[in-house]
Design an enzyme around this catalytic site. Structure first.
Site, PDB file in Angstrom:
ATOM      1  N   ARG A   1       0.839  -1.219   0.000  1.00 40.78           N
ATOM      2  CA  ARG A   1       0.000   0.000   0.000  1.00 40.78           C
ATOM      3  C   ARG A   1       0.872   1.266   0.000  1.00 40.78           C
ATOM      4  O   ARG A   1       0.969   1.968  -0.990  1.00 40.78           O
ATOM      5  CB  ARG A   1      -0.935  -0.029   1.230  1.00 40.78           C
ATOM      6  CG  ARG A   1      -2.018   1.033   1.220  1.00 40.78           C
ATOM      7  CD  ARG A   1      -1.597   2.394   1.667  1.00 40.78           C
ATOM      8  NE  ARG A   1      -1.026   2.444   3.009  1.00 40.78           N
ATOM      9  CZ  ARG A   1      -0.458   3.526   3.517  1.00 40.78           C
ATOM     10  NH1 ARG A   1      -0.365   4.639   2.818  1.00 40.78           N
ATOM     11  NH2 ARG A   1       0.074   3.510   4.727  1.00 40.78           N
ATOM     12  N   ASP A   2       1.555   1.524   1.095  1.00 40.29           N
ATOM     13  CA  ASP A   2       2.330   2.763   1.222  1.00 40.29           C
ATOM     14  C   ASP A   2       3.469   2.775   0.210  1.00 40.29           C
ATOM     15  O   ASP A   2       3.826   3.823  -0.331  1.00 40.29           O
ATOM     16  CB  ASP A   2       2.881   2.863   2.646  1.00 40.29           C
ATOM     17  CG  ASP A   2       3.288   4.272   3.047  1.00 40.29           C
ATOM     18  OD1 ASP A   2       3.545   5.095   2.156  1.00 40.29           O
ATOM     19  OD2 ASP A   2       3.370   4.547   4.247  1.00 40.29           O
TER      20      ASP A   2
ATOM     21  N   HIS B   1       5.458   4.449  12.635  1.00 44.50           N
ATOM     22  CA  HIS B   1       5.428   4.412  11.158  1.00 44.50           C
ATOM     23  C   HIS B   1       6.393   5.502  10.694  1.00 44.50           C
ATOM     24  O   HIS B   1       6.002   6.642  10.447  1.00 44.50           O
ATOM     25  CB  HIS B   1       3.992   4.674  10.693  1.00 44.50           C
ATOM     26  CG  HIS B   1       3.795   4.679   9.209  1.00 44.50           C
ATOM     27  ND1 HIS B   1       3.210   3.623   8.527  1.00 44.50           N
ATOM     28  CD2 HIS B   1       4.083   5.601   8.266  1.00 44.50           C
ATOM     29  CE1 HIS B   1       3.137   3.918   7.244  1.00 44.50           C
ATOM     30  NE2 HIS B   1       3.674   5.115   7.051  1.00 44.50           N
TER      31      HIS B   1
ATOM     32  N   HIS C   1       9.032   7.021   8.204  1.00 45.12           N
ATOM     33  CA  HIS C   1       9.698   7.052   6.898  1.00 45.12           C
ATOM     34  C   HIS C   1      11.177   7.367   7.134  1.00 45.12           C
ATOM     35  O   HIS C   1      11.549   7.969   8.149  1.00 45.12           O
ATOM     36  CB  HIS C   1       9.016   8.074   5.990  1.00 45.12           C
ATOM     37  CG  HIS C   1       7.682   7.589   5.481  1.00 45.12           C
ATOM     38  ND1 HIS C   1       7.490   7.178   4.183  1.00 45.12           N
ATOM     39  CD2 HIS C   1       6.502   7.407   6.107  1.00 45.12           C
ATOM     40  CE1 HIS C   1       6.229   6.780   4.028  1.00 45.12           C
ATOM     41  NE2 HIS C   1       5.604   6.910   5.190  1.00 45.12           N
TER      42      HIS C   1
ATOM     43  N   CYS D   1       4.536   9.253   0.318  1.00 40.65           N
ATOM     44  CA  CYS D   1       3.163   9.713   0.128  1.00 40.65           C
ATOM     45  C   CYS D   1       3.165  10.748  -0.983  1.00 40.65           C
ATOM     46  O   CYS D   1       3.902  11.726  -0.911  1.00 40.65           O
ATOM     47  CB  CYS D   1       2.618  10.314   1.423  1.00 40.65           C
ATOM     48  SG  CYS D   1       0.982  11.027   1.207  1.00 40.65           S
TER      49      CYS D   1
ATOM     50  N   ASN E   1       9.828   4.291   2.908  1.00 41.38           N
ATOM     51  CA  ASN E   1       9.649   3.865   4.288  1.00 41.38           C
ATOM     52  C   ASN E   1      10.937   3.198   4.747  1.00 41.38           C
ATOM     53  O   ASN E   1      11.811   2.870   3.947  1.00 41.38           O
ATOM     54  CB  ASN E   1       8.546   2.805   4.342  1.00 41.38           C
ATOM     55  CG  ASN E   1       7.167   3.413   4.266  1.00 41.38           C
ATOM     56  OD1 ASN E   1       6.614   3.803   5.271  1.00 41.38           O
ATOM     57  ND2 ASN E   1       6.632   3.501   3.055  1.00 41.38           N
TER      58      ASN E   1
END
Ligand code: HMG
Ligand code: MG
Length: 305
Positions: free
Chosen positions: A16-17, A208, A210, A241, A250
């Site tokens: 996803r990310d 989370h 990055h 993002c 990430n």
């Protein structure tokens, strides 16, 4: 003397990310193959895709097909991102069991990412969380820009604390604290988590981070010492993002797991299978002058034909 958790739950967000930030269209078959390989590595949670507007994130417009195509294992949870009731409807129709909602500690980022203010996002998510829980769906909440915003710079820690408490009270099982642009230092990360943990049980917090400035592992280690035991990462360090300029990859899941195992912390993950998954997607994405990333150029072991 380090006081660290015995076990850490690693939440894999690469499909996803990671993929949401790729400009080349990645074939649905590649996404499915990536998730299946990750599933075989022992990960307990793999964020599979997003049921967001395809106008905003065209790369993940095939969310239904990805969800339907993966070989789901009993031992793995496959949450998806949901931005509104329309997203929840799509997720429910697909048979999703866990969702994640997402807002930010910065007004400008929130507006750029989901086209509303922070307060409007909370109002928008209230029925999403309620209806999801009524349907037996577990809900996670992300807060972005907790250690800095690409538009506003410094972010008020109190806002992160208040948002975290809000989502726990609304019934979310976990709060993922997003350093969206990798701006924080170990000191700031530790201070932030200490403040949030005064209002929210630390076992309900996830990191989370990055890795824009190479600080993610150091920041995670600083927070593990406070008792955090859930960490997000993306295989091969994919991601970012599209609505946060400067949000590069990430933290790579492989690097995270290497550090955790080196510290004697259990993850249940086979790092060799994880590395194979990372190699697979890196090689699928690295074809020169690609406009489309398909399985056709990738052999069984991830080598580009
Ligand atoms: P909007 O334009 O204000 O929404 O976007 P709208 O209600 O006016 O709808 C616009 C169009 O999208 C309409 O289509 C809707 O039907 C459609 P039209 O009628 O014009 O053809 N639409 C949808 N279609 C499918 N599924 C949906 C959906 N919703 C509307 N769920 C909206 C508001 C929230 C929808 C939009 O801003 C959006 O989808 N944003 C998502 C952005 C995003 O995914 N960003 C990346 C994820 S966040 C992140 O990466 C950070 C994180 O990793 C943590 C960290 O690192 O900090 C989580
Ligand atoms: Mg992110």
């Amino acid at each position: 003397m380090l006081k660290l958790p015995e076990q850490v739950k690693v939440v894999e967000v690469g499909p996803r990310d990671g993929l949401q930030n790729e400009t080349a269209t990645v074939d649905t078959a590649v996404k499915i193959e990536l998730i299946n390989r990750l599933s075989a590595s022992g990960l307990a949670v793999i964020e599979a895709t997003s049921f967001v507007s395809p106008l905003w994130i065209p790369q993940l417009a095939d969310a239904e097909q990805v969800w339907a195509g993966i070989e789901q294992r009993q031992s793995v949870a496959y949450p998806v991102l949901v931005p509104n009731l329309r997203g929840l409807e799509r997720a429910l129709a697909s048979g999703v069991k866990q969702i994640a909602v997402f807002t930010a500690a910065s007004e400008t980022f929130c507006r750029n990412n989901i086209n509303c203010s922070i307060d409007e996002s909370l109002a928008r998510y209230a029925p999403v969380i309620r209806q999801a829980r009524e349907a037996g769906i577990a809900v996670r909440a992300y807060i972005s820009c907790v250690l800095g915003c690409p538009y506003e710079g410094d972010v008020d820690v109190k806002r992160v604390v208040d948002l975290s408490r809000h989502f726990i009270e609304a019934g979310c099982y976990e709060i993922s604290l997003g350093d969206t642009i990798g701006a924080g230092s170990a000191l700031q990360a530790r201070e932030l988590v200490s403040r949030v943990a005064k209002q929210v049980p630390v076992r309900r917090l996830a990191l989370h981070f990055h890795d824009t400035r190479g600080q993610a592992l150091a920041n995670i280690l600083a927070c593990l010492e406070l008792g955090v035991s859930v960490v997000d990462a993306a295989v091969a360090g994919l991601g970012g993002c599209p609505y946060a300029r400067g949000a590069t990859g990430n933290l790579a899941t492989e690097d995270l797991v290497y550090m955790l195992h080196g510290l004697g912390i259990r993850t249940g993950i086979d790092i060799h299978k994880l590395i194979d998954s990372g190699r697979f997607i890196s090689q699928a994405l690295s074809r020169e002058n690609r406009s489309k990333v398909s399985l056709a150029g990738v052999s069984e072991y991830g080598a580009v034909a």
